[in-house]
Motif scaffolding. Structure first.
Motif, PDB file in Angstrom:
ATOM      1  N   ALA A   1       0.881  -1.176   0.072  1.00 43.93           N
ATOM      2  CA  ALA A   1      -0.075  -0.003   0.156  1.00 43.93           C
ATOM      3  C   ALA A   1       0.916   1.273   0.027  1.00 43.93           C
ATOM      4  O   ALA A   1       0.590   1.966  -0.631  1.00 43.93           O
ATOM      5  CB  ALA A   1      -1.078   0.177   1.301  1.00 43.93           C
TER       6      ALA A   1
ATOM      7  N   LEU B   1      -6.219   2.653   1.485  1.00 47.11           N
ATOM      8  CA  LEU B   1      -5.698   1.399   0.655  1.00 47.11           C
ATOM      9  C   LEU B   1      -5.316   0.121   1.314  1.00 47.11           C
ATOM     10  O   LEU B   1      -5.773  -0.930   0.995  1.00 47.11           O
ATOM     11  CB  LEU B   1      -4.671   1.829  -0.311  1.00 47.11           C
ATOM     12  CG  LEU B   1      -3.869   0.673  -1.067  1.00 47.11           C
ATOM     13  CD1 LEU B   1      -4.997   0.335  -2.173  1.00 47.11           C
ATOM     14  CD2 LEU B   1      -2.831   1.451  -2.059  1.00 47.11           C
ATOM     15  N   ALA B   2      -4.515   0.525   2.338  1.00 47.41           N
ATOM     16  CA  ALA B   2      -3.955  -0.601   3.263  1.00 47.41           C
ATOM     17  C   ALA B   2      -5.232  -1.179   3.901  1.00 47.41           C
ATOM     18  O   ALA B   2      -5.081  -2.612   3.982  1.00 47.41           O
ATOM     19  CB  ALA B   2      -3.094  -0.295   4.451  1.00 47.41           C
TER      20      ALA B   2
END
Length: 141
Positions: free
Chosen positions: A81, A119-120
């Motif tokens: 990420a 995102l992570a």
């Protein structure tokens, strides 16, 4: 790392459309970028499309990232990420990345706005949903 202890994520890119699709070029750039991430070293490989009739070679289709179990996997997801978020600002504005797990669940990332923590979380949720056997699609936008 054996396949039984790791999960695989496929990363695909699309940029432009039709004859101006630069997705393979963007994947080559991302592959080079990810090779320099310590937490991902040895975990990323290129996957080529099948060679079609009349073609001289196969084009780059996806990057395959092996994500280990437990804490190792969390570090790899965070590194992936973070690398994507650092790499994206240097790319085309129309770039779109799709991360797909082994069960076909996806997370799409638009290059115009990348939020590292979102995102992570989306990739972690994608992996967690796969372990729980649920269906789910995520978008970190």
């Amino acid at each position: 790392m054996t396949p039984a202890t790791s999960r695989l994520l496929r990363v695909r890119a699309a940029s432009g459309s039709g004859e101006t699709d630069h997705g393979a070029d963007e994947l080559r750039s991302l592959f080079d970028w990810l090779r320099h991430e310590d937490a991902l070293r040895g975990r990323v490989r290129a996957e080529h499309a099948p060679i079609g009739p009349g073609e001289m070679g196969a084009g780059l289709d996806a990057l395959v990232v092996a994500i280990g179990p437990g804490g190792v996997g969390a570090v790899a997801v965070g590194a992936l990420a973070g690398a994507l978020a650092t790499w994206f600002p240097h790319r085309r504005a129309d770039l779109r990345i799709t991360v797909t797990d082994e069960n076909g669940r996806t997370v799409e990332v638009d290059g115009k706005r990348v939020d590292v923590s979102a995102l992570a979380e989306a990739v972690e949720r994608l992996l967690a949903d796969g372990e729980a056997g649920t269906d789910g699609e995520g978008s970190p936008q």
